[in-house]
Scaffold this motif. Structure first.
Motif, PDB file in Angstrom:
ATOM      1  N   LEU A 119      64.181  16.474 -33.592  1.00 40.46           N
ATOM      2  CA  LEU A 119      63.562  15.121 -33.124  1.00 40.46           C
ATOM      3  C   LEU A 119      61.932  15.408 -33.070  1.00 40.46           C
ATOM      4  CD1 LEU A 119      63.880  12.577 -31.068  1.00 40.46           C
ATOM      5  CD2 LEU A 119      63.970  14.092 -28.960  1.00 40.46           C
ATOM      6  N   ILE A 120      61.819  16.487 -33.131  1.00 38.87           N
ATOM      7  CA  ILE A 120      60.082  16.561 -33.005  1.00 38.87           C
ATOM      8  C   ILE A 120      59.846  16.419 -34.325  1.00 38.87           C
ATOM      9  CG2 ILE A 120      58.268  17.866 -32.449  1.00 38.87           C
ATOM     10  CD1 ILE A 120      59.819  19.468 -30.446  1.00 38.87           C
ATOM     11  N   PHE A 121      60.380  16.671 -34.944  1.00 41.66           N
ATOM     12  CA  PHE A 121      60.099  17.235 -36.450  1.00 41.66           C
ATOM     13  C   PHE A 121      60.109  15.308 -36.987  1.00 41.66           C
ATOM     14  CE2 PHE A 121      60.004  17.384 -41.177  1.00 41.66           C
ATOM     15  CZ  PHE A 121      59.457  18.763 -40.995  1.00 41.66           C
ATOM     16  N   SER A 122      61.075  14.764 -36.964  1.00 39.90           N
ATOM     17  CA  SER A 122      61.397  13.527 -36.951  1.00 39.90           C
ATOM     18  C   SER A 122      60.152  12.215 -36.633  1.00 39.90           C
ATOM     19  CB  SER A 122      62.709  12.254 -36.582  1.00 39.90           C
ATOM     20  OG  SER A 122      62.358  12.430 -35.248  1.00 39.90           O
ATOM     21  N   ILE A 123      59.916  11.968 -35.574  1.00 41.34           N
ATOM     22  CA  ILE A 123      58.426  12.073 -35.073  1.00 41.34           C
ATOM     23  C   ILE A 123      57.483  12.190 -35.499  1.00 41.34           C
ATOM     24  CG2 ILE A 123      56.574  11.317 -33.163  1.00 41.34           C
ATOM     25  CD1 ILE A 123      59.150  12.534 -31.273  1.00 41.34           C
ATOM     26  N   SER A 124      57.268  13.532 -36.063  1.00 41.15           N
ATOM     27  CA  SER A 124      55.931  14.133 -37.237  1.00 41.15           C
ATOM     28  C   SER A 124      56.058  12.558 -38.661  1.00 41.15           C
ATOM     29  CB  SER A 124      56.206  15.454 -37.561  1.00 41.15           C
ATOM     30  OG  SER A 124      56.868  15.499 -38.414  1.00 41.15           O
ATOM     31  N   LEU A 125      57.069  12.600 -39.167  1.00 40.41           N
ATOM     32  CA  LEU A 125      57.518  12.149 -40.508  1.00 40.41           C
ATOM     33  C   LEU A 125      56.660  10.383 -40.493  1.00 40.41           C
ATOM     34  CD1 LEU A 125      60.784  12.603 -41.296  1.00 40.41           C
ATOM     35  CD2 LEU A 125      58.883  14.103 -42.505  1.00 40.41           C
ATOM     36  N   LEU A 126      56.729  10.021 -39.356  1.00 37.70           N
ATOM     37  CA  LEU A 126      55.309   9.027 -38.721  1.00 37.70           C
ATOM     38  C   LEU A 126      53.974   8.854 -39.629  1.00 37.70           C
ATOM     39  CD1 LEU A 126      57.023   7.219 -35.132  1.00 37.70           C
ATOM     40  CD2 LEU A 126      57.389   6.830 -38.187  1.00 37.70           C
ATOM     41  N   LEU A 127      53.452  10.347 -39.618  1.00 35.44           N
ATOM     42  CA  LEU A 127      52.263  10.643 -40.515  1.00 35.44           C
ATOM     43  C   LEU A 127      52.263  10.899 -40.768  1.00 35.44           C
ATOM     44  CD1 LEU A 127      51.564  13.056 -36.671  1.00 35.44           C
ATOM     45  CD2 LEU A 127      51.172  10.327 -37.288  1.00 35.44           C
TER      46      LEU A 127
END
Length: 312
Positions: A119-127
């Motif tokens: 979940l945390i990693f997926s959020i990072s893919l927005l950056l």
């Protein structure tokens, strides 16, 4: 993990087998970074790939374990076979006991951490990529800091320092993708140091696992990947096959061990010989599950994978 759980059940000394989880977490961070860096993968596609890889087989194993635990509770005395825990386990929020997660599938607690990390990693893919690295490091460190501020419960469990092992794997992956190199013998030295620390870990029973087993796991993976870069490793068919089947082995081995144990008791196999038969039998059954359950599921779910609406 298979050997660790069998040794635990029979009172054998193989405590360092528990470090397999920590090695698994470091490898997970490494793989997530290496497989996404430089590729146009957005959060939706990333989470879909992770879900189809993890969830179907885990749900099948959870359902099978739950049914057998209800029918034969004498073989599952450590299993919380309540409907509430079944639902919680399916959604990676199982029941807690003694400040630890206790899903229906005993070893499934590690997948709860995995899903939290995804979940945390997926959020990072927005950056953008450079900011993504710093976001992940800052987020994981901040989460661990909150562990010491939160009351006991699910929030406290999911902020355990063990999640820093994912961060370590990401750093190794970043170095790998930047073509960082270590002399072969320096890489081998890291692996030797990792093994030595694992062997010495029995002398530190009260040290947090992120230190006790996490640091050796980081040294072992670092040494392995950079040694392979310098010399290469021959691809042997059977170890490669076991690698492909590793998730099935992981998910099914406890249930299969219980079933094999019941069979051995029925036919009267001596107690001292049981661990070997349980290990071999559980491995064989888990491989069958890989061939006839996991692999067909993966073929179908990958073929049905939708095109993501967002790629960033």
């Amino acid at each position: 993990m298979l050997c660790f759980h069998i040794s635990e059940a029979y009172g054998l000394r193989f405590q360092i087998g528990a470090a397999g989880v920590d090695i698994f977490f470091v490898i997970s961070g490494f793989i997530m970074w290496v497989t996404t860096q430089g590729k146009p993968i957005g959060p939706q596609e990333f989470m879909w790939r992770r879900l189809i890889r993890i969830v179907p087989l885990y749900w099948i194993a959870t359902a099978a374990t739950f049914v057998l635990a209800v029918l034969k509770p004498q073989f599952f005395y450590n299993t919380n076979a309540s409907a509430e825990n079944l639902i919680g386990s399916l959604f990676f929020l199982p029941a807690m006991k003694n400040d630890a997660l206790h899903p229906v599938v005993e070893q499934g607690w590690t997948l709860s951490y995995e899903m939290f990390f995804y979940l945390i990693f997926s959020i990072s893919l927005l950056l953008p990529e450079f900011r993504r690295l710093w976001f992940l490091m800052a987020a994981l460190v901040a989460i661990v800091i909150t562990h010491y501020l939160l009351p006991l419960g699910h929030l406290s469990v999911f902020t355990e320092p063990v999640i820093l092992e994912f961060a370590a794997g990401i750093i190794i992956g970043r170095l790998w993708k930047q073509d960082f190199r270590l002399p072969f013998y320096a890489a081998i030295s890291l692996m030797i140091a990792g093994f030595a620390l694992l062997l010495a870990s029995d002398l530190m029973p009260h040290v947090d696992r992120a230190v006790r087993w996490g640091i050796p796991a980081v040294l072992l993976l670092s040494g392995a990947v950079f040694a392979e870069r310098e010399r290469g490793v021959p691809k042997l068919a059977f170890p490669h096959f076991l690698g492909d089947a590793s998730y099935s082995i992981y998910v099914w081995h406890v249930l299969m061990a219980v079933m094999v144990t019941a069979l051995l008791l029925r036919i009267g196999v001596p107690h001292g010989a049981q661990p070997v038969f349980i290990a071999l039998g559980s491995l064989a059954f888990a491989i069958v599950c890989y061939l006839f359950i996991e692999r067909p599921i993966l073929r179908k779910t990958r073929a049905a994978r939708p095109r993501p609406a967002f790629r960033g």
